[in-house]
Design an enzyme around this catalytic site. Sequence first.
Site, PDB file in Angstrom:
ATOM      1  N   HIS A  88      21.558   8.083  48.747  1.00 43.35           N
ATOM      2  CA  HIS A  88      21.788   9.273  47.922  1.00 43.35           C
ATOM      3  C   HIS A  88      23.277   9.343  47.594  1.00 43.35           C
ATOM      4  O   HIS A  88      24.109   9.166  48.480  1.00 43.35           O
ATOM      5  CB  HIS A  88      21.370  10.510  48.740  1.00 43.35           C
ATOM      6  CG  HIS A  88      21.366  11.773  47.950  1.00 43.35           C
ATOM      7  ND1 HIS A  88      22.516  12.428  47.584  1.00 43.35           N
ATOM      8  CD2 HIS A  88      20.345  12.502  47.448  1.00 43.35           C
ATOM      9  CE1 HIS A  88      22.195  13.506  46.901  1.00 43.35           C
ATOM     10  NE2 HIS A  88      20.883  13.577  46.796  1.00 43.35           N
ATOM     11  N   CYS A 133      20.270  10.472  42.030  1.00 44.72           N
ATOM     12  CA  CYS A 133      20.352  11.937  42.013  1.00 44.72           C
ATOM     13  C   CYS A 133      21.197  12.334  40.814  1.00 44.72           C
ATOM     14  O   CYS A 133      22.429  12.311  40.866  1.00 44.72           O
ATOM     15  CB  CYS A 133      20.936  12.495  43.314  1.00 44.72           C
ATOM     16  SG  CYS A 133      21.052  14.294  43.233  1.00 44.72           S
ATOM     17  N   HIS A 135      16.067  12.022  41.779  1.00 42.22           N
ATOM     18  CA  HIS A 135      16.199  13.482  41.907  1.00 42.22           C
ATOM     19  C   HIS A 135      16.541  14.013  40.525  1.00 42.22           C
ATOM     20  O   HIS A 135      17.589  13.670  39.974  1.00 42.22           O
ATOM     21  CB  HIS A 135      17.352  13.842  42.853  1.00 42.22           C
ATOM     22  CG  HIS A 135      17.022  13.663  44.301  1.00 42.22           C
ATOM     23  ND1 HIS A 135      17.917  13.980  45.300  1.00 42.22           N
ATOM     24  CD2 HIS A 135      15.904  13.235  44.922  1.00 42.22           C
ATOM     25  CE1 HIS A 135      17.352  13.728  46.478  1.00 42.22           C
ATOM     26  NE2 HIS A 135      16.144  13.271  46.275  1.00 42.22           N
ATOM     27  N   ASP A 154      15.055  19.288  42.064  1.00 42.18           N
ATOM     28  CA  ASP A 154      16.020  19.578  43.100  1.00 42.18           C
ATOM     29  C   ASP A 154      16.758  20.868  42.742  1.00 42.18           C
ATOM     30  O   ASP A 154      16.916  21.192  41.569  1.00 42.18           O
ATOM     31  CB  ASP A 154      16.996  18.387  43.111  1.00 42.18           C
ATOM     32  CG  ASP A 154      17.709  18.204  44.430  1.00 42.18           C
ATOM     33  OD1 ASP A 154      17.384  18.917  45.381  1.00 42.18           O
ATOM     34  OD2 ASP A 154      18.592  17.350  44.488  1.00 42.18           O
ATOM     35  N   TYR A 197      16.228  25.187  47.730  1.00 42.94           N
ATOM     36  CA  TYR A 197      14.817  24.776  47.754  1.00 42.94           C
ATOM     37  C   TYR A 197      13.877  25.969  47.648  1.00 42.94           C
ATOM     38  O   TYR A 197      12.912  26.094  48.399  1.00 42.94           O
ATOM     39  CB  TYR A 197      14.549  23.935  49.009  1.00 42.94           C
ATOM     40  CG  TYR A 197      15.297  22.617  48.943  1.00 42.94           C
ATOM     41  CD1 TYR A 197      14.698  21.509  48.368  1.00 42.94           C
ATOM     42  CD2 TYR A 197      16.600  22.501  49.407  1.00 42.94           C
ATOM     43  CE1 TYR A 197      15.380  20.310  48.264  1.00 42.94           C
ATOM     44  CE2 TYR A 197      17.297  21.305  49.303  1.00 42.94           C
ATOM     45  CZ  TYR A 197      16.673  20.215  48.727  1.00 42.94           C
ATOM     46  OH  TYR A 197      17.352  19.025  48.605  1.00 42.94           O
TER      47      TYR A 197
HETATM   48  C1  DNO Z   1      20.570  18.317  49.275  1.00 39.53           C
HETATM   49  C2  DNO Z   1      20.019  16.973  49.417  1.00 39.53           C
HETATM   50  C3  DNO Z   1      20.741  16.105  50.414  1.00 39.53           C
HETATM   51  C4  DNO Z   1      20.019  14.794  50.591  1.00 39.53           C
HETATM   52  C5  DNO Z   1      20.668  13.862  51.562  1.00 39.53           C
HETATM   53  C6  DNO Z   1      19.992  12.531  51.551  1.00 39.53           C
HETATM   54  O1  DNO Z   1      20.014  19.140  48.651  1.00 39.53           O
HETATM   55  O2  DNO Z   1      19.906  16.348  48.188  1.00 39.53           O
HETATM   56  O3  DNO Z   1      20.836  16.774  51.631  1.00 39.53           O
HETATM   57  O4  DNO Z   1      18.727  15.044  51.054  1.00 39.53           O
HETATM   58  O5  DNO Z   1      22.000  13.696  51.280  1.00 39.53           O
HETATM   59  O6  DNO Z   1      20.318  11.837  52.687  1.00 39.53           O
END
Ligand code: DNO
Length: 397
Positions: free
Chosen positions: A251, A289, A316, A356, A373
């Site tokens: 990520h 992402c 993402h 996301d 979330y």
């Molecule tokens: C936050 C997420 C991150 C992600 C991590 C992956 O919203 O996108 O916490 O899950 O960095 O390791």
Amino acid sequence: MEKTWRWFGRTDKITLPMLRQIGVEGIVTALHDVPLGEVWPREAIRDLREFIESYGLRWSVVESLPVTETIKYGGPDRDQQIEIYKQSLRNLAAEGIRTVCYNFMPVLDWARTDLLHPNDDGSSNLYFSYAEFAYFDIYILKRDGARQDWARFRFPAGVGQGRDVLAEVDALAREMTPQREHKLVENIVIKTQGFVSGNFREDDEAPIEKFRQFLSLYQGIDKASLRENMKYFLQAIMPVCDECDINMCVHPDDPPIEILGLPRIVRTADDIRWLLDAVPNPHNGLTFCAGSLSAGAYNDVVAMAREFAPRTHFVHLRSCHIFPNGDFTEASHLGGRADLVELCKIFRPTLPFRVDHGRTMLGDETRGYNAGYSFLGRMYAMAQMQGVLAALAHESH
Ligand code: DNO
């Protein structure tokens, strides 16, 4: 693309039957109960997989199998931790789960300063203020060298030109209240970190002290050594990924800037080129992402998607808006810098994606959710993306 959703396990107030109703096909989750640095037992993986499947869904992606700090800074027990990681990968593959998201950000996973920044329409969004983050660094963490670092800080071309972050920090210091300070610590260290299975927990009693201890582990670690450690880790786990057909997907750093005097090495197109070339195995791939990348004014997200799509295993979908002063917020999934419509044309139709960092809207506040979330905000974003995908599929017929 496969429509997935990040779900935080059986205690998540957003339940699997709710997700079935909104078109979700796959689940993105982790064994949140296993302490950091321990093997994920095969039985526990099986148990959660079967639970998910009993609702007609599948466990598509692990997010995250956390990489412990010792692997990142190259501590004496890193090989032992890498063995543990490999065993967890084997156990996941034995249960048929083969897409694994992780990050290589030192100490802090993602960062925001405001989790309920009001929008004009009454909803709220996550927000990153450079001045508030610098205040946290200088006045709360009291990190050695923080003031000098922020005095040297330069915004990328096109944003924040002429902004004096230090002057803003000192102005903030004059009006700061203990409540506001508390909120900032809660936002940066607890609420954004507590649920991601990282270094901090909701019930940490002295988070700032703990934060300082983590930071001290990185003394002398610069960009080159962090890169070396990442390469070492990836080379060590690739044989297991080959044997088990596991796709690792890092990520990007969120936000994609160097903070807290720590190197960050997954921020730009050059960084991603480096990490994919350093370990050229196709199992060494990317979580694209779009949100994290679009928070960097220097990132051309669509061009990056075109370049890195062949090594992208998970997407993402979200998009950021950068204000003229350099601060950023999450944009609508149909707006902002990331051009999600264009991205949906680029990625392979079989890739899993999740939305996301949805807005907080229409009563989300009262439901119980992890920062970024929300249920209704994400459901709205998911509907937007489903519409985009349907329109594109229609066009291509
Ligand atoms: C936050 C997420 C991150 C992600 C991590 C992956 O919203 O996108 O916490 O899950 O960095 O390791």
